[in-house]
Structures are given as C-alpha cells and as structure tokens.
Design a protein around this motif. Structure first.
Motif, mmCIF file in Angstrom:
data_model
loop_
_atom_site.group_PDB
_atom_site.id
_atom_site.type_symbol
_atom_site.label_atom_id
_atom_site.label_comp_id
_atom_site.label_asym_id
_atom_site.label_seq_id
_atom_site.Cartn_x
_atom_site.Cartn_y
_atom_site.Cartn_z
ATOM 1 N N GLN A 1 10.366 8.026 35.121
ATOM 2 C CA GLN A 1 9.046 7.430 34.970
ATOM 3 C C GLN A 1 7.999 8.520 35.146
ATOM 4 O OE1 GLN A 1 8.864 4.209 37.854
ATOM 5 N NE2 GLN A 1 9.500 2.722 36.316
ATOM 6 N N TYR A 2 6.985 8.472 34.320
ATOM 7 C CA TYR A 2 5.957 9.508 34.374
ATOM 8 C C TYR A 2 5.202 9.451 35.692
ATOM 9 C CZ TYR A 2 1.969 12.422 33.179
ATOM 10 O OH TYR A 2 1.008 13.411 33.172
ATOM 11 N N GLN A 3 4.939 10.623 36.266
ATOM 12 C CA GLN A 3 4.158 10.733 37.492
ATOM 13 C C GLN A 3 3.055 11.761 37.267
ATOM 14 O OE1 GLN A 3 6.758 11.681 40.786
ATOM 15 N NE2 GLN A 3 8.156 9.986 40.354
ATOM 16 N N ALA A 4 1.820 11.313 37.359
ATOM 17 C CA ALA A 4 0.694 12.219 37.199
ATOM 18 C C ALA A 4 0.625 13.174 38.394
ATOM 19 C CB ALA A 4 -0.604 11.433 37.074
ATOM 20 N N VAL A 5 0.190 14.401 38.142
ATOM 21 C CA VAL A 5 0.081 15.401 39.206
ATOM 22 C C VAL A 5 -1.283 16.062 39.137
ATOM 23 C CG1 VAL A 5 2.554 15.876 39.267
ATOM 24 C CG2 VAL A 5 1.078 17.220 37.777
ATOM 25 N N GLY B 1 1.647 17.573 30.522
ATOM 26 C CA GLY B 1 3.036 17.598 30.071
ATOM 27 C C GLY B 1 3.365 16.650 28.946
ATOM 28 N N LYS B 2 2.354 15.958 28.395
ATOM 29 C CA LYS B 2 2.618 14.930 27.388
ATOM 30 C C LYS B 2 2.661 15.473 25.958
ATOM 31 C CE LYS B 2 0.814 11.063 30.109
ATOM 32 N NZ LYS B 2 -0.167 9.934 30.154
ATOM 33 N N GLY B 3 2.366 16.746 25.767
ATOM 34 C CA GLY B 3 2.445 17.338 24.447
ATOM 35 C C GLY B 3 1.426 16.767 23.482
ATOM 36 N N GLN B 4 1.677 17.004 22.220
ATOM 37 C CA GLN B 4 0.831 16.479 21.148
ATOM 38 C C GLN B 4 1.738 15.903 20.063
ATOM 39 O OE1 GLN B 4 -2.388 19.281 19.979
ATOM 40 N NE2 GLN B 4 -1.729 20.545 21.709
ATOM 41 N N PRO B 5 2.366 14.769 20.363
ATOM 42 C CA PRO B 5 3.297 14.155 19.411
ATOM 43 C C PRO B 5 2.585 13.873 18.083
ATOM 44 C CG PRO B 5 3.397 13.073 21.555
ATOM 45 C CD PRO B 5 2.198 13.951 21.567
ATOM 46 N N ASP B 6 3.293 14.040 16.959
ATOM 47 C CA ASP B 6 4.693 14.354 16.808
ATOM 48 C C ASP B 6 4.922 15.837 16.511
ATOM 49 O OD1 ASP B 6 5.407 11.669 17.092
ATOM 50 O OD2 ASP B 6 5.300 11.297 14.964
ATOM 51 N N GLU C 1 9.710 35.060 36.379
ATOM 52 C CA GLU C 1 8.603 34.263 35.858
ATOM 53 C C GLU C 1 9.107 33.089 35.022
ATOM 54 O OE1 GLU C 1 4.860 37.323 35.376
ATOM 55 O OE2 GLU C 1 6.573 37.557 34.018
ATOM 56 N N ILE C 2 10.133 33.333 34.214
ATOM 57 C CA ILE C 2 10.711 32.251 33.413
ATOM 58 C C ILE C 2 11.374 31.224 34.321
ATOM 59 C CG2 ILE C 2 12.537 31.685 31.752
ATOM 60 C CD1 ILE C 2 11.856 34.270 30.291
ATOM 61 N N ALA C 3 12.101 31.700 35.325
ATOM 62 C CA ALA C 3 12.742 30.778 36.268
ATOM 63 C C ALA C 3 11.694 29.926 36.977
ATOM 64 C CB ALA C 3 13.570 31.558 37.281
ATOM 65 N N ASP C 4 10.581 30.536 37.369
ATOM 66 C CA ASP C 4 9.534 29.795 38.091
ATOM 67 C C ASP C 4 8.877 28.742 37.200
ATOM 68 O OD1 ASP C 4 9.953 31.174 40.434
ATOM 69 O OD2 ASP C 4 8.294 32.585 40.136
ATOM 70 N N VAL C 5 8.536 29.116 35.961
ATOM 71 C CA VAL C 5 7.839 28.153 35.108
ATOM 72 C C VAL C 5 8.766 27.009 34.705
ATOM 73 C CG1 VAL C 5 8.284 29.264 32.860
ATOM 74 C CG2 VAL C 5 6.181 27.930 33.211
ATOM 75 N N LEU C 6 10.038 27.307 34.494
ATOM 76 C CA LEU C 6 10.986 26.247 34.156
ATOM 77 C C LEU C 6 11.262 25.353 35.361
ATOM 78 C CD1 LEU C 6 13.541 28.060 31.812
ATOM 79 C CD2 LEU C 6 11.667 26.524 31.194
ATOM 80 N N SER C 7 11.312 25.938 36.541
ATOM 81 C CA SER C 7 11.482 25.119 37.751
ATOM 82 C C SER C 7 10.291 24.191 37.920
ATOM 83 C CB SER C 7 11.631 26.022 38.976
ATOM 84 O OG SER C 7 12.818 26.799 38.899
ATOM 85 N N TYR C 8 9.089 24.698 37.595
ATOM 86 C CA TYR C 8 7.893 23.865 37.667
ATOM 87 C C TYR C 8 7.992 22.700 36.680
ATOM 88 C CZ TYR C 8 3.010 22.439 37.092
ATOM 89 O OH TYR C 8 1.852 21.706 37.014
ATOM 90 N N VAL C 9 8.362 22.990 35.442
ATOM 91 C CA VAL C 9 8.463 21.945 34.419
ATOM 92 C C VAL C 9 9.531 20.929 34.801
ATOM 93 C CG1 VAL C 9 9.182 21.493 32.025
ATOM 94 C CG2 VAL C 9 7.593 23.362 32.538
ATOM 95 N N ARG C 10 10.667 21.400 35.319
ATOM 96 C CA ARG C 10 11.797 20.530 35.616
ATOM 97 C C ARG C 10 11.622 19.773 36.941
ATOM 98 N NH1 ARG C 10 16.737 21.484 33.181
ATOM 99 N NH2 ARG C 10 17.863 21.603 35.168
ATOM 100 N N GLY C 11 10.487 20.013 37.628
ATOM 101 C CA GLY C 11 10.223 19.296 38.872
ATOM 102 C C GLY C 11 8.873 18.614 38.910
ATOM 103 N N THR C 12 8.229 18.478 37.751
ATOM 104 C CA THR C 12 6.879 17.909 37.668
ATOM 105 C C THR C 12 6.872 16.709 36.727
ATOM 106 O OG1 THR C 12 6.012 20.151 38.026
ATOM 107 C CG2 THR C 12 4.447 18.519 37.229
ATOM 108 N N TRP C 13 5.881 15.833 36.879
ATOM 109 C CA TRP C 13 5.687 14.636 36.046
ATOM 110 C C TRP C 13 6.849 13.641 36.134
ATOM 111 C CZ3 TRP C 13 5.598 19.289 32.725
ATOM 112 C CH2 TRP C 13 4.367 19.943 32.790
ATOM 113 N N GLY C 14 7.575 13.695 37.234
ATOM 114 C CA GLY C 14 8.723 12.814 37.391
ATOM 115 C C GLY C 14 10.018 13.427 36.918
ATOM 116 N N ASN C 15 9.953 14.638 36.346
ATOM 117 C CA ASN C 15 11.179 15.322 35.918
ATOM 118 C C ASN C 15 12.013 15.689 37.141
ATOM 119 O OD1 ASN C 15 10.201 15.188 33.322
ATOM 120 N ND2 ASN C 15 9.499 17.313 33.257
ATOM 121 N N HIS C 16 13.323 15.635 36.979
ATOM 122 C CA HIS C 16 14.204 15.921 38.116
ATOM 123 C C HIS C 16 15.449 16.689 37.683
ATOM 124 C CE1 HIS C 16 16.391 12.419 36.538
ATOM 125 N NE2 HIS C 16 15.257 11.738 36.616
#
Length: 433
Positions: A304-308, A332-337, A389-404
């Motif tokens: 479920q989406y979680q705003a941060v 994190g919602k992008g610009q679909p499609d 730096e790549i590890a940090d930014v990916l860890s941020y993405v994979r732990g934000t907005w409800g991502n786990h």
C-alpha cells in the motif's frame, strides 16, 4: 559381466536414439506463401530472434553468447544456409531439433534451446515454422561458434538422460474444463512463448521446476542472466495481482502501462515478439495468466502506498532527488504510461535485487513500438555513481513509499558491475521482410 554389458548397451541405445517424428514419411512439404506467412507469425510468437540473432547481423545467423553453469555457449545459425545453417534439414529433422532438442546425426542440443517448451507446439505450427525458415529467411554463410564448455563437461550424451527426467514429450493438449480463449493462452505461454524459460525458477539440474499451471513454481519468478524475471501469477507485490487483463494486453502490445515499462530481457521479447501478436492471442495470454493463483505466504502483505516527507539526511535520498525524481517523481509515482512508478514496483518489492541494480548500472534498452523508438528511457549510471551511491539510492527506493524489498549492499552492486556489459544494451530489432 553380462549385466554390465547389457546395461551399457541399453544406455548406448537410449542416448543415441532418434525421437519419433510424425513427419518421418513426409518427403516434402508445401511452401505455399500462406504457410510461409503463417510460419513467420509462429516465429514471432516463439521469439526465435532473441537467441539466434545479433545486433547489426543477418537475422537468425546465430552467435549470441549465453552463459550456463558449465560455461558459455553460442546460439547457432538457423538460416537455410546448407553449410552452416539448417538448409539440409528435412521437416522431420527440423521437428526433432525444435521439439526434442536432437539435431541430425543424434547430436543433442543444450536445453538453453527451450525445447522443453517448444515440444508443446502443434504439428501445424511446426510445418508452418519450417516453411518460413526454408523460404522466408535469407541464407547466411556464417559459421557457428564453438562453445566454451571444457571437456569432459561438453559431452552431450548425458543430455539425453536429462531429457528423460525433465523434458516432456507431448504436444499441448487442451484442458476440457477450460474455454477456447484460456486454452489458446495456455498454449502460447507454455509452448511457443516459452515464458517459463525466464519466469520459472530452476532446480539444481537447471531444470524448470514446473512446466504448466499444475505446479506452484510455474511462472513464480526467477533470477536469470543478471535480471529477475518477476512472477506472472496473481501475486499482489511481485506479480500481476494488481494488473487487469486489459493492462496485461496493453503492456504486451505497447511495452508499457500504468504499472511498468518493459526493460531487461523483456525489451527484446517486446521489440520482436509480443507487439506483433494478434489481439486475440494477447487477450488469450492475459486470460490465462490471470487464472494463475498467487502465493500470499511467499509474496507477503499486499503493498500500500505510504506518503513520505522528503529528507536529505537519509542515505540515497539526495541522490534520488537529484538523479531520479525528475522522471520518477519525488513521490515515486512516476509519469504513467511513459515513466514508470517506483512506488509499488516489482523491482522494489521483490527480495531479489538484480533487476534494480542492473538497470541502474546499465540503463534500459531502446523500446521500439511500431517501428518508432521511444523518446524516454532509463540512462546508465555506472560511470556517474559509485557502488555505494547506487546501493544507497536503491536501498532508499526499496524502503520508501511502502516498498519493502530490502536494502542493497555495495558488494552486490560491485559484483553485478563486473558481470554485466553496458554494450549489451544495444537492441536487437528484427525486420523479417
């Protein structure tokens, strides 16, 4: 002594025998233009070009290097060239190679050739495919490259034993309890589409753990060649649980929908295969995939989406804001499609992090829809960002907005950096006619 001789004789017979073909007595086949055209479509659905062509080279002339647990092998020339290709193959020879992995003379093909899936092809589709390769493909005088598998591991007779354990032998049989659309989708997914080759986890013998919907591992997601092919089952987080049938069709037809854009190995499958499929076939695939149940125990609680609130003190947050947010959004919602969301993305929810690392390091291939290259694609950051730096930014993405999905370690980035080649991002685009 005698039992040993008998056993040796039985083994020799088993590993050298030629599989039966329904075309044994057929001396010739029709190359009617309609059959050749039908064969071209079967080749599109089967995505033969993905392995048997290289960028800038003659279609189907082979040469693609594929990694295996034993060493590298190269896809072969399957043009009708009589010296290096399949120009001397009879229809029965072609059938045995495609559906059973046995070339003329009894030479066993490595199961990198997806004959455990292609065995489900109908006789009619095999005849059409043969007609296309014999009359619809230009011969290429291109020698085949030797494999990099050392002796004695390169001996091929044990493959016959592998086939006896893991490879089915029958064509697809329609399930009487399902309608025609479901059965057509099952046929494409299991057979010519060979979706399980990437999306089904492998066993210790590099066998697909299941080959149809009767096995829970079928299409449940798998790590292969530096990419994680996600679940195609109804898993809410890591599969298609949030996708409608219409969204699956849109993704296969246009390469994108509100959830995702094709990338990794799927880009080649889209560029050369799925976008050319008939709408009815795409609808059939969607119907079949939506019938495959997910595994809540494996998939976890539904995302479920979680705003941060934006924070610059969190490792990776500043890199995200300056390198990623212009496309994927601070939310994190992008610009679909066109630019996919990272909030709720499979790559941010799956335990496997290979796809997230790979695309960040090497970018995405060009998506070509109806002959038109896309205007937006993921750039490569391997020269701009360090492993940490790549590890940090990916860890941020994979732990934000409800991502786990979990944190990414710099060592994992370093390892994949050394095993991937940015030059491999060149797209293979096949123009058959």
């Amino acid at each position: 002594m005698l039992p040993c001789v008998v056993a040796a004789g039985v083994l020799a017979w088993y590993v050298t025998r030629q599989p039966a073909s329904p075309f044994e007595q057929q001396q010739s086949t029709s190359f009617d233009p309609a059959l050749v055209s039908r064969g071209e479509y079967v080749a599109r659905v089967s995505d033969c070009v993905a392995c048997h062509s290289l960028p800038g080279k003659t279609p189907f002339a082979g040469g693609l290097e594929m990694a295996t647990p034993l060493g590298a092998i190269h896809a072969t020339n399957i043009t009708p060239d009589r010296e290096h290709g399949i120009g001397t193959y009879s229809l029965a020879d072609f059938d045995r190679a495609v559906r059973h992995g046995v070339a003329p003379g009894g030479r066993r093909l490595y199961p990198a050739m997806p004959y455990p899936s292609y065995v489900k092809l109908s006789d009619d589709d095999i005849q059409a495919l043969y007609a296309f390769f014999m009359k619809g493909v230009q011969p290429a005088n291109e020698p085949n490259l030797p494999s990099g598998i050392p002796w004695p591991l390169n001996l091929r007779w044990p493959i016959a034993l592998w086939n006896g354990v893991f490879a089915p032998t029958a064509t697809y049989a329609a399930k009487p309890g399902q309608d025609a659309l479901w059965n057509r989708g099952a046929y494409i997914v299991q057979g010519p589409g060979h979706c399980g080759s990437c999306h089904t986890p492998r066993g210790l013998a590099f066998n697909e753990k299941a080959l149809d919907e009767s096995g829970a591992p079928f299409l449940a997601g798998a790590l292969l060649d530096g990419w994680y092919a996600p679940s195609l089952r109804q898993d809410h987080n890591t599969g298609l649980g949030r996708w409608s049938e219409e969204q699956i069709v849109q993704f296969l037809k246009t390469g994108r929908n509100q959830h995702a854009v094709v990338y990794g190995s799927m880009t080649e499958a889209f560029n050369n295969s799925t976008q050319f499929m008939q709408d009815d076939d795409l609808a059939a695939i969607a119907r079949y995939l939506k019938s495959l149940p997910g595994d809540p125990q494996r998939d976890g609680s539904p995302w479920q989406y979680q705003a941060v609130t934006a924070r610059s003190d969190v490792p990776g947050a500043h890199t995200y804001a300056t390198r990623c947010a212009s496309c994927h959004g601070l939310d994190g919602k992008g610009q679909p499609d066109w630019m996919p969301p990272l909030a709720g993305a499979t790559s941010a929810l799956a335990t496997e992090n290979a796809s997230a690392i790979n695309i960040t390091l090497n970018g995405s291939q060009r998506v070509v829809t109806a002959g038109m290259p896309d205007a937006y694609r993921m750039p490569a950051f391997r020269e701009q960002l360090s492993d940490q730096e790549i590890a940090d930014v990916l860890s941020y993405v994979r732990g934000t907005w409800g991502n786990h999905g979990g944190a990414v370690d710099a060592k994992a980035v370093s390892k994949l950096r050394g095993h991937t080649d940015p030059a491999s991002s060149s797209p293979i685009i096949l123009h058959m006619r």
